[in-house]
Design a protein around this motif. Structure first.
Motif, PDB file in Angstrom:
ATOM      1  N   ALA A  29       1.074  -1.168   0.106  1.00  0.00           N
ATOM      2  CA  ALA A  29      -0.193  -0.124  -0.035  1.00  0.00           C
ATOM      3  C   ALA A  29       0.887   1.264   0.111  1.00  0.00           C
ATOM      4  N   PRO A  30       1.702   1.282  -0.953  1.00  0.00           N
ATOM      5  CA  PRO A  30       2.933   2.416  -0.992  1.00  0.00           C
ATOM      6  C   PRO A  30       3.096   3.297   0.274  1.00  0.00           C
ATOM      7  N   ARG A  31       3.460   2.052   1.360  1.00  0.00           N
ATOM      8  CA  ARG A  31       3.788   2.445   2.592  1.00  0.00           C
ATOM      9  C   ARG A  31       2.835   3.583   3.266  1.00  0.00           C
ATOM     10  N   ASP A  32       1.626   3.347   2.947  1.00  0.00           N
ATOM     11  CA  ASP A  32       0.632   4.193   3.558  1.00  0.00           C
ATOM     12  C   ASP A  32      -0.067   3.492   4.653  1.00  0.00           C
ATOM     13  N   GLY A  33       0.214   3.469   5.711  1.00  0.00           N
ATOM     14  CA  GLY A  33      -0.381   2.916   6.745  1.00  0.00           C
ATOM     15  C   GLY A  33      -1.910   2.781   6.946  1.00  0.00           C
ATOM     16  N   TRP A  34      -2.720   3.741   6.604  1.00  0.00           N
ATOM     17  CA  TRP A  34      -4.229   3.617   6.757  1.00  0.00           C
ATOM     18  C   TRP A  34      -4.572   2.609   5.775  1.00  0.00           C
ATOM     19  N   SER A  35      -4.158   2.851   4.455  1.00  0.00           N
ATOM     20  CA  SER A  35      -4.486   2.061   3.336  1.00  0.00           C
ATOM     21  C   SER A  35      -4.207   0.972   3.533  1.00  0.00           C
ATOM     22  N   ALA A  36      -3.061   0.507   4.046  1.00  0.00           N
ATOM     23  CA  ALA A  36      -2.497  -1.141   4.604  1.00  0.00           C
ATOM     24  C   ALA A  36      -3.600  -1.493   5.707  1.00  0.00           C
ATOM     25  N   LEU A  37      -3.993  -0.850   6.466  1.00  0.00           N
ATOM     26  CA  LEU A  37      -4.724  -1.358   7.679  1.00  0.00           C
ATOM     27  C   LEU A  37      -6.295  -1.714   7.073  1.00  0.00           C
ATOM     28  N   VAL A  38      -6.688  -0.675   6.272  1.00  0.00           N
ATOM     29  CA  VAL A  38      -7.975  -0.935   5.493  1.00  0.00           C
ATOM     30  C   VAL A  38      -8.161  -2.066   4.823  1.00  0.00           C
ATOM     31  N   ALA A  39      -6.835  -2.249   4.047  1.00  0.00           N
ATOM     32  CA  ALA A  39      -6.791  -3.485   3.147  1.00  0.00           C
ATOM     33  C   ALA A  39      -6.787  -4.805   4.065  1.00  0.00           C
ATOM     34  N   LEU A  40      -6.072  -4.817   5.055  1.00  0.00           N
ATOM     35  CA  LEU A  40      -6.060  -6.041   5.907  1.00  0.00           C
ATOM     36  C   LEU A  40      -7.534  -6.251   6.492  1.00  0.00           C
ATOM     37  N   ALA A  41      -8.001  -5.379   7.017  1.00  0.00           N
ATOM     38  CA  ALA A  41      -9.533  -5.370   7.619  1.00  0.00           C
ATOM     39  C   ALA A  41     -10.288  -5.779   6.778  1.00  0.00           C
ATOM     40  N   ALA A  42     -10.295  -5.372   5.237  1.00  0.00           N
ATOM     41  CA  ALA A  42     -11.242  -5.776   4.507  1.00  0.00           C
ATOM     42  C   ALA A  42     -11.318  -7.481   3.869  1.00  0.00           C
ATOM     43  N   ASP A  43      -9.949  -7.756   3.905  1.00  0.00           N
ATOM     44  CA  ASP A  43      -9.341  -9.269   3.521  1.00  0.00           C
ATOM     45  C   ASP A  43      -9.902  -9.797   4.553  1.00  0.00           C
ATOM     46  N   ALA A  44      -9.719  -9.702   5.932  1.00  0.00           N
ATOM     47  CA  ALA A  44      -9.880 -10.231   7.120  1.00  0.00           C
ATOM     48  C   ALA A  44     -11.550 -10.539   7.200  1.00  0.00           C
ATOM     49  N   LEU A  45     -12.354  -9.408   6.993  1.00  0.00           N
ATOM     50  CA  LEU A  45     -13.878  -9.455   7.025  1.00  0.00           C
ATOM     51  C   LEU A  45     -14.232 -10.524   5.767  1.00  0.00           C
ATOM     52  N   THR A  46     -13.739 -10.555   4.624  1.00  0.00           N
ATOM     53  CA  THR A  46     -13.915 -11.411   3.440  1.00  0.00           C
ATOM     54  C   THR A  46     -13.677 -12.894   3.951  1.00  0.00           C
ATOM     55  N   GLU A  47     -12.618 -12.975   4.509  1.00  0.00           N
ATOM     56  CA  GLU A  47     -12.120 -14.259   4.715  1.00  0.00           C
ATOM     57  C   GLU A  47     -13.053 -14.686   5.791  1.00  0.00           C
ATOM     58  N   ARG A  48     -13.594 -14.057   6.775  1.00  0.00           N
ATOM     59  CA  ARG A  48     -14.547 -14.321   7.781  1.00  0.00           C
ATOM     60  C   ARG A  48     -16.166 -14.661   7.092  1.00  0.00           C
ATOM     61  N   ASP A  49     -16.615 -13.746   6.379  1.00  0.00           N
ATOM     62  CA  ASP A  49     -17.667 -14.124   5.776  1.00  0.00           C
ATOM     63  C   ASP A  49     -17.730 -15.182   4.603  1.00  0.00           C
ATOM     64  N   ASP A  50     -16.625 -15.832   4.269  1.00  0.00           N
ATOM     65  CA  ASP A  50     -16.470 -17.237   3.589  1.00  0.00           C
ATOM     66  C   ASP A  50     -16.527 -18.138   4.476  1.00  0.00           C
ATOM     67  N   LEU A  51     -15.963 -18.216   5.527  1.00  0.00           N
ATOM     68  CA  LEU A  51     -16.038 -19.213   6.467  1.00  0.00           C
ATOM     69  C   LEU A  51     -17.247 -19.482   7.101  1.00  0.00           C
ATOM     70  N   GLU A  52     -17.988 -18.206   7.192  1.00  0.00           N
ATOM     71  CA  GLU A  52     -19.413 -18.454   7.757  1.00  0.00           C
ATOM     72  C   GLU A  52     -20.313 -19.008   6.797  1.00  0.00           C
ATOM     73  N   ASP A  53     -20.027 -18.510   5.465  1.00  0.00           N
ATOM     74  CA  ASP A  53     -20.850 -19.271   4.129  1.00  0.00           C
ATOM     75  C   ASP A  53     -20.355 -20.904   4.385  1.00  0.00           C
ATOM     76  N   ARG A  54     -19.526 -21.275   4.479  1.00  0.00           N
ATOM     77  CA  ARG A  54     -19.048 -22.767   4.197  1.00  0.00           C
ATOM     78  C   ARG A  54     -19.507 -23.438   5.651  1.00  0.00           C
ATOM     79  N   LEU A  55     -19.383 -22.669   6.700  1.00  0.00           N
ATOM     80  CA  LEU A  55     -19.911 -23.293   7.963  1.00  0.00           C
ATOM     81  C   LEU A  55     -21.544 -23.603   7.794  1.00  0.00           C
ATOM     82  N   TRP A  56     -22.179 -22.644   7.398  1.00  0.00           N
ATOM     83  CA  TRP A  56     -23.634 -22.547   7.126  1.00  0.00           C
ATOM     84  C   TRP A  56     -23.907 -23.731   6.381  1.00  0.00           C
ATOM     85  N   ARG A  57     -23.114 -23.771   5.024  1.00  0.00           N
ATOM     86  CA  ARG A  57     -23.396 -24.830   4.208  1.00  0.00           C
ATOM     87  C   ARG A  57     -23.364 -26.299   4.686  1.00  0.00           C
TER      88      ARG A  57
END
Length: 73
Positions: A29-57
């Protein structure tokens, strides 16, 4: 940032892994801490949602008997 004190229970293996992941996001994230944090949080939330979907199925399959073992098979 605050360094962990001696009374803190820190899992150093996971801390090292977390630091490596954070560094990768920071460098991507071109050494931009805020952008890196937002990207990390977005990826973590996506992973969580995918896991919840798999567990539900899986729960749906189990409740319908698709995963249950047969006694006299």
């Amino acid at each position: 940032m605050c360094e962990p004190g001696p009374a803190d229970a820190v899992d150093h293996v996971h801390l090292d892994e977390a630091e490596a992941i954070a560094l990768a996001y920071f460098q991507a994230a071109p050494r931009d801490g805020w952008s890196a944090l937002v990207a990390l949080a977005a990826d973590a939330l996506t992973e969580r949602d995918d896991l919840e979907d798999r567990l539900w199925r899986r729960g749906q399959q189990i409740s319908r008997g698709y995963v249950r073992g047969r006694v006299n098979a």
